[in-house]
Design an enzyme around this catalytic site. Structure first.
Site, PDB file in Angstrom:
ATOM      1  CE  LYS A 104      -1.958  -1.308   3.775  1.00 58.82           C
ATOM      2  NZ  LYS A 104      -2.810  -1.462   4.973  1.00 58.82           N
ATOM      3  CB  THR A 148      -6.612   9.112   6.520  1.00 60.40           C
ATOM      4  OG1 THR A 148      -5.516   9.425   7.393  1.00 60.40           O
ATOM      5  CG2 THR A 148      -6.722  10.203   5.455  1.00 60.40           C
ATOM      6  N   GLY A 166      -8.299   4.537  10.102  1.00 61.49           N
ATOM      7  CA  GLY A 166      -9.016   3.311   9.767  1.00 61.49           C
ATOM      8  C   GLY A 166      -8.942   2.894   8.319  1.00 61.49           C
ATOM      9  CB  THR A 167      -7.253   4.239   5.295  1.00 60.08           C
ATOM     10  OG1 THR A 167      -6.002   4.445   5.963  1.00 60.08           O
ATOM     11  CG2 THR A 167      -7.974   5.563   5.162  1.00 60.08           C
ATOM     12  N   GLY A 168      -6.473   1.460   6.615  1.00 61.30           N
ATOM     13  CA  GLY A 168      -5.877   0.135   6.430  1.00 61.30           C
ATOM     14  C   GLY A 168      -6.814  -0.981   6.835  1.00 61.30           C
ATOM     15  CB  CYS A 169      -9.026  -1.403   9.790  1.00 61.18           C
ATOM     16  SG  CYS A 169      -7.793  -1.238  11.096  1.00 61.18           S
TER      17      CYS A 169
END
Length: 277
Positions: free
Chosen positions: A174, A207, A209-212
């Site tokens: 990512k 932003t 929580g974007t990875g979760c």
């Protein structure tokens, strides 16, 4: 068949990441979400104040309870916190025959802060990476996994290839932690196909929580029957839309907005317009 997805992750008391974000993501994909809690955090938009791990046996009991009765079409891991929980989760996933596993290797924050110790990192490599259908490291996690300093697109591609050799069937490096023109660009590698994934860049500081959300959206799309690459592309689109409706709440970094399918057409009518950043 009603699609079922399982999140194996920690709780975020602020509601922006962890199982809270995962279950919202599952719901907005029309996938029934189940969960196995690994740890409880006391956190908000400013930071994390406390983390308490659950016993590994309690984590396994949750996985077994869900898988033995409801079933699991796809699962994702988030914050596993320590080596003992990682080993237990890896064994439970194998025992329950969960093939569509998305591993979000929560080792380092997007800002570069290391979240787990060296023993846990080694355990992640040996026990979970070989079971991952899709691995979703951010820039800093990819650097730790493969030992390559990532600054360019070519670095991301080399990292994806090196991490693939560690066992996961697909790798998505990512680019949320990259800068300039590489910001938000992700690199996909499945052993044969190398692909660069890009959507529009959303200008927001909220932003959290974007990875979760991304890994949960991938798991949801896998549960819906999509191929790994199609699931990753659909998940990236979902996160981009959620960023457009990020919540400007708290005194720090607000979370992405999962409600966008409900409010994008008429937010004022639902009373939500004041929340959007």
């Amino acid at each position: 068949m009603i699609p079922i997805a399982l999140t194996i992750a920690g709780s975020d008391s602020g509601g922006g990441a962890g199982i809270q974000a995962d279950l919202r993501t599952f719901a907005f994909h029309r996938v029934h979400g189940t969960s196995a809690l690994t740890c409880v955090t006391a956190q908000n938009t400013v930071g994390v104040n406390r983390v308490d791990a659950l016993p590994a046996a309690a984590v396994v009991a949750q996985i077994d309870a869900v898988a033995s009765d409801i079933g699991v079409q796809a699962a994702k891991t988030g914050m596993l916190l320590n080596a003992e929980i990682m080993e237990a989760v890896a064994a439970a996933v194998q025992q329950q025959d969960i093939h569509q596993l998305v591993v979000d290797p929560v080792m380092v924050s997007r800002a570069g802060v290391v979240l787990i110790d060296e023993v846990a990192i080694a355990t992640l490599k040996t026990h979970l990476l070989p079971q991952a259908l899709i691995l979703t490291p951010n820039r800093y996690e990819a650097q730790i996994l493969c030992g390559i300093k990532i600054q360019t697109l070519e670095d991301m591609q080399n990292a994806a290839q090196n991490i693939f050799d560690m066992g996961p069937k697909n790798v998505l490096v990512k680019g949320g932690g990259m800068s300039d023109t590489l910001l938000g660009i992700d690199v996909w590698f499945d052993g044969q196909q190398m692909e660069t994934l890009k959507t529009e860049t959303v200008a927001t500081t909220n932003t959290h929580g974007t990875g979760c959300t991304l890994s949960a959206a991938i798991a949801a799309n896998l549960a819906l029957g999509k191929s790994p690459l199609a699931a990753a592309k659909a998940a990236k689109t979902y996160v981009t839309q959620a960023l457009k409706y990020a919540l400007d709440i708290g005194q720090g970094q607000g979370p992405v907005g999962h409600w966008f399918p409900l409010v994008s057409k008429a937010p004022e009518a639902l009373g939500f317009s004041r929340l959007w950043s």
